[in-house]
Design a protein around this motif. Structure first.
Motif, PDB file in Angstrom:
ATOM      1  N   ASP A 116       0.891  -1.137  -0.001  1.00  0.00           N
ATOM      2  CA  ASP A 116       0.143  -0.406  -0.251  1.00  0.00           C
ATOM      3  C   ASP A 116       0.797   1.064  -0.019  1.00  0.00           C
ATOM      4  O   ASP A 116       0.589   2.473  -0.345  1.00  0.00           O
ATOM      5  N   LEU A 117       2.082   1.102   0.393  1.00  0.00           N
ATOM      6  CA  LEU A 117       2.498   2.515   0.517  1.00  0.00           C
ATOM      7  C   LEU A 117       3.322   2.899  -1.148  1.00  0.00           C
ATOM      8  O   LEU A 117       3.165   4.560  -0.579  1.00  0.00           O
ATOM      9  N   LEU A 118       3.908   1.616  -1.718  1.00  0.00           N
ATOM     10  CA  LEU A 118       4.756   1.606  -2.897  1.00  0.00           C
ATOM     11  C   LEU A 118       3.238   2.278  -4.222  1.00  0.00           C
ATOM     12  O   LEU A 118       3.620   2.965  -4.675  1.00  0.00           O
ATOM     13  N   TYR A 119       2.270   1.582  -4.340  1.00  0.00           N
ATOM     14  CA  TYR A 119       1.479   1.860  -4.905  1.00  0.00           C
ATOM     15  C   TYR A 119      -0.111   2.599  -4.196  1.00  0.00           C
ATOM     16  O   TYR A 119      -0.830   2.423  -5.195  1.00  0.00           O
ATOM     17  N   GLY A 120      -0.505   2.281  -3.261  1.00  0.00           N
ATOM     18  CA  GLY A 120      -2.055   3.124  -3.030  1.00  0.00           C
ATOM     19  C   GLY A 120      -2.660   2.547  -2.434  1.00  0.00           C
ATOM     20  O   GLY A 120      -2.859   1.293  -1.996  1.00  0.00           O
ATOM     21  N   ILE A 121      -3.259   2.904  -0.853  1.00  0.00           N
ATOM     22  CA  ILE A 121      -4.256   2.024  -0.141  1.00  0.00           C
ATOM     23  C   ILE A 121      -5.027   1.951  -1.038  1.00  0.00           C
ATOM     24  O   ILE A 121      -6.222   2.974  -0.906  1.00  0.00           O
ATOM     25  N   PRO A 122      -5.624   0.674  -1.133  1.00  0.00           N
ATOM     26  CA  PRO A 122      -7.449   0.515  -1.990  1.00  0.00           C
ATOM     27  C   PRO A 122      -8.438   1.592  -1.253  1.00  0.00           C
ATOM     28  O   PRO A 122      -8.134   1.351   0.215  1.00  0.00           O
ATOM     29  N   GLY A 123      -9.369   1.671  -1.978  1.00  0.00           N
ATOM     30  CA  GLY A 123     -10.744   2.496  -1.146  1.00  0.00           C
ATOM     31  C   GLY A 123     -10.965   1.365  -0.424  1.00  0.00           C
ATOM     32  O   GLY A 123     -11.416   2.177   0.766  1.00  0.00           O
ATOM     33  N   GLN A 124     -11.502   0.467  -0.377  1.00  0.00           N
ATOM     34  CA  GLN A 124     -11.522  -0.761   0.439  1.00  0.00           C
ATOM     35  C   GLN A 124     -10.365  -1.673   1.233  1.00  0.00           C
ATOM     36  O   GLN A 124     -10.177  -2.591   0.429  1.00  0.00           O
ATOM     37  N   THR A 125      -9.866  -0.819   2.191  1.00  0.00           N
ATOM     38  CA  THR A 125      -8.974  -2.287   2.921  1.00  0.00           C
ATOM     39  C   THR A 125      -9.155  -2.014   3.897  1.00  0.00           C
ATOM     40  O   THR A 125     -10.025  -2.466   5.079  1.00  0.00           O
ATOM     41  N   PRO A 126      -8.609  -3.475   4.322  1.00  0.00           N
ATOM     42  CA  PRO A 126      -9.368  -4.125   5.748  1.00  0.00           C
ATOM     43  C   PRO A 126      -8.295  -3.705   6.558  1.00  0.00           C
ATOM     44  O   PRO A 126      -8.570  -4.423   8.231  1.00  0.00           O
ATOM     45  N   ASP A 127      -7.389  -3.485   6.491  1.00  0.00           N
ATOM     46  CA  ASP A 127      -6.480  -2.650   7.768  1.00  0.00           C
ATOM     47  C   ASP A 127      -6.889  -1.317   8.534  1.00  0.00           C
ATOM     48  O   ASP A 127      -6.318  -0.819   9.031  1.00  0.00           O
ATOM     49  N   GLY A 128      -8.343  -0.805   8.085  1.00  0.00           N
ATOM     50  CA  GLY A 128      -8.620   0.630   8.976  1.00  0.00           C
ATOM     51  C   GLY A 128     -10.037   0.225  10.373  1.00  0.00           C
ATOM     52  O   GLY A 128     -10.834   0.991  10.718  1.00  0.00           O
ATOM     53  N   PHE A 129      -9.533  -0.841  10.963  1.00  0.00           N
ATOM     54  CA  PHE A 129      -9.884  -1.048  12.305  1.00  0.00           C
ATOM     55  C   PHE A 129      -9.831  -0.674  13.481  1.00  0.00           C
ATOM     56  O   PHE A 129     -11.148  -1.249  14.400  1.00  0.00           O
ATOM     57  N   VAL A 130      -8.590   0.090  12.950  1.00  0.00           N
ATOM     58  CA  VAL A 130      -7.746   0.402  14.218  1.00  0.00           C
ATOM     59  C   VAL A 130      -8.580   1.867  14.940  1.00  0.00           C
ATOM     60  O   VAL A 130      -8.511   2.229  15.009  1.00  0.00           O
ATOM     61  N   HIS A 131      -8.001   2.280  13.316  1.00  0.00           N
ATOM     62  CA  HIS A 131      -7.684   3.492  12.817  1.00  0.00           C
ATOM     63  C   HIS A 131      -8.422   3.923  12.267  1.00  0.00           C
ATOM     64  O   HIS A 131      -8.714   2.908  11.076  1.00  0.00           O
ATOM     65  N   GLY A 132      -8.553   4.940  11.935  1.00  0.00           N
ATOM     66  CA  GLY A 132      -9.524   5.801  10.755  1.00  0.00           C
ATOM     67  C   GLY A 132      -8.895   5.379   9.704  1.00  0.00           C
ATOM     68  O   GLY A 132      -8.218   5.796   9.424  1.00  0.00           O
ATOM     69  N   TYR A 133      -9.779   5.886   8.558  1.00  0.00           N
ATOM     70  CA  TYR A 133      -9.407   6.041   7.048  1.00  0.00           C
ATOM     71  C   TYR A 133      -8.514   7.610   7.544  1.00  0.00           C
ATOM     72  O   TYR A 133      -7.729   7.318   6.443  1.00  0.00           O
ATOM     73  N   ARG A 134      -9.127   8.526   8.134  1.00  0.00           N
ATOM     74  CA  ARG A 134      -9.158   9.052   8.014  1.00  0.00           C
ATOM     75  C   ARG A 134      -6.909   9.626   8.231  1.00  0.00           C
ATOM     76  O   ARG A 134      -6.721  10.204   8.002  1.00  0.00           O
ATOM     77  N   GLU A 135      -6.973   8.696   8.825  1.00  0.00           N
ATOM     78  CA  GLU A 135      -6.223   8.443   9.771  1.00  0.00           C
ATOM     79  C   GLU A 135      -4.987   7.408   9.658  1.00  0.00           C
ATOM     80  O   GLU A 135      -3.851   7.886  10.256  1.00  0.00           O
ATOM     81  N   LEU A 136      -5.052   6.251   8.316  1.00  0.00           N
ATOM     82  CA  LEU A 136      -4.059   5.885   8.376  1.00  0.00           C
ATOM     83  C   LEU A 136      -3.005   6.541   7.846  1.00  0.00           C
ATOM     84  O   LEU A 136      -2.725   7.481   7.354  1.00  0.00           O
ATOM     85  N   ARG A 137      -1.630   5.690   8.049  1.00  0.00           N
ATOM     86  CA  ARG A 137      -0.144   6.226   7.722  1.00  0.00           C
ATOM     87  C   ARG A 137       0.821   5.352   7.084  1.00  0.00           C
ATOM     88  O   ARG A 137       0.728   4.616   8.361  1.00  0.00           O
ATOM     89  N   ILE A 138       1.675   5.614   6.401  1.00  0.00           N
ATOM     90  CA  ILE A 138       2.359   4.650   5.971  1.00  0.00           C
ATOM     91  C   ILE A 138       3.744   5.271   5.776  1.00  0.00           C
ATOM     92  O   ILE A 138       3.030   6.024   5.309  1.00  0.00           O
ATOM     93  N   ALA A 139       5.106   4.985   6.302  1.00  0.00           N
ATOM     94  CA  ALA A 139       6.331   6.363   6.279  1.00  0.00           C
ATOM     95  C   ALA A 139       7.500   4.953   5.981  1.00  0.00           C
ATOM     96  O   ALA A 139       7.169   3.851   6.534  1.00  0.00           O
TER      97      ALA A 139
END
Length: 397
Positions: free
Chosen positions: A48-71
């Motif tokens: 997801d860092l290299l190509y973008g976070i998909p619209g329907q991601t299963p990794d937003g169960f702790v943090h909301g979509y707007r708070e998702l960050r990868i670095a």
């Protein structure tokens, strides 16, 4: 491309998670952990860092979509590093280390032709994809060679890799365009450079001749430089002579004029000292004159500042008369003081005489004892007769 640092500030089960992969310079890192530790989530975070976070991601169960960050911090073959971040969104999701938006193709130089599918099948295999590859091999789907090769790659679909390689080769070798990624213009430029290099080559004998010509030219240049230096020296001497001609002519004219002057008198041996002393006195006199002139100017300035009142000048006669009266008054005052002193002396003598005559009272009371004029005359005559009788008596003794 390699990862120097990977972080998941807010992604899947991770919060402020970071891995430093730069220590030791290793190219292979082994990350292990128990089930549900987040290994698969971290693998998805890389994609997801290299190509973008998909619209329907299963990794937003702790943090909301707007708070998702990868670095991460990426490093290319030359050691240059690029710090990036990825957020979830529709555009401008790739950011730099400070959070400023980056172009969507900022990673193209690092990724090349590796798209998301290629990356997933080659570098991001998880247990589910391994099971799918094994099932395809068991059921005999696809070409046998591809199936065997896919089995050696843990089920990676080889045809996708072949397709990507063919597309890349076609991009590189097809066409004659001067822009883009085709290498044909570069090959033509390389050939032209080789031809130019051959044309610029010099034979050894020609090179030796050129060196000899250069040495001869340098020697000639040295000779010419020496000759120029000598000529410059001669020119400077001639120029100095020309510059001196007016002075020499003026000196000759002065000598001629001096010869026509009458002989000077003999001034004596002390003339110079006397002249210097006189000049010194003259200078001192000038200085003194300057000081006196300054004093005169100051006094004149003070006189100008202290002009008398015109009203006083208008009454000058009255002031002069008062001045004369003041002198007379001072004289009278002095005479009065003398008279007062004399009166006091006479009063003292009178008082002494009154005490001798046993006359009582103040000296002012003597006035009433003053004899009349007839009595005074009689007394004077009697005193005269008494004096004559005393004189006659003295002669008959």
């Amino acid at each position: 491309m390699r990862f120097a640092r990977l972080a998941a500030p807010a992604f899947g089960p991770f919060t402020d998670f970071a891995l430093d992969l730069s220590a030791g310079g290793a190219d292979l890192h082994l990350i292990f952990g128990p089930n549900e530790a987040g290994k698969s989530s971290l693998l998805r975070a890389i994609g997801d860092l290299l190509y973008g976070i998909p619209g329907q991601t299963p990794d937003g169960f702790v943090h909301g979509y707007r708070e998702l960050r990868i670095a991460a911090t990426l490093e290319d073959r030359d050691g240059r590093r690029l710090a990036i971040q990825r957020r979830k969104g529709n555009k401008h999701t790739l950011l730099d280390g400070d959070g400023a938006p980056l172009p969507d193709d900022a990673l193209s130089g690092l990724l090349g032709v590796v798209d998301r599918d290629f990356f997933t099948t080659v570098f991001a295999l998880d247990s589910d994809r391994l099971r799918e590859g094994a099932a395809s091999l068991l059921h005999g789907r696809g070409d046998l060679g591809e199936a065997l090769f896919s089995a050696s790659l843990a089920g990676t679909p080889v045809h996708r890799i072949l397709k990507a390689l063919e597309d890349e080769a076609k991009t590189l070798f097809d066409g004659r365009k001067t822009k883009g990624v085709s290498i044909r213009p570069l090959l033509a430029e390389h050939k032209a450079s080789q031809d130019a290099s051959r044309a610029a080559m010099v034979r050894p004998d020609a090179w030796e001749q050129a060196l000899a010509a250069v040495a001869e030219a340098q020697a000639a240049c040295t000779r010419l430089g020496d000759e120029v230096a000598q000529r410059n020296t001669r020119r400077d001497w001639v120029q100095r002579c020309l510059d001196a001609l007016p002075v020499i002519g003026a000196l000759a004219e002065q000598e001629r004029l001096r010869a026509g002057l009458p002989p000077l008198p003999d001034l004596g041996p002390g003339f110079v000292e006397q002249t210097e002393q006189a000049l010194g006195r003259r200078d001192a006199a000038r200085v003194r004159l300057t000081e006196l002139q300054r004093s005169i100017d100051r006094l004149a300035h003070r006189v100008d500042e202290n002009q008398p009142d015109q009203r006083l000048l208008a009454r000058a006669g009255e002031i002069e008369a008062l001045h004369e009266q003041l002198a007379v008054q001072r004289e009278w005052r002095n005479e009065r003081a003398a008279l007062e002193a004399e009166r006091a002396s006479l009063a003292a003598e009178l008082g002494a005489g009154m005490r001798e005559l046993e006359i009582e009272g103040e000296p002012a009371a003597v006035e009433r004892l003053r004899a009349g004029a007839e009595a005074v005359l009689t007394l004077r005559e009697a005193a005269t007769a008494l004096e004559a009788a005393a004189a006659a008596a003295g002669e008959h003794r």
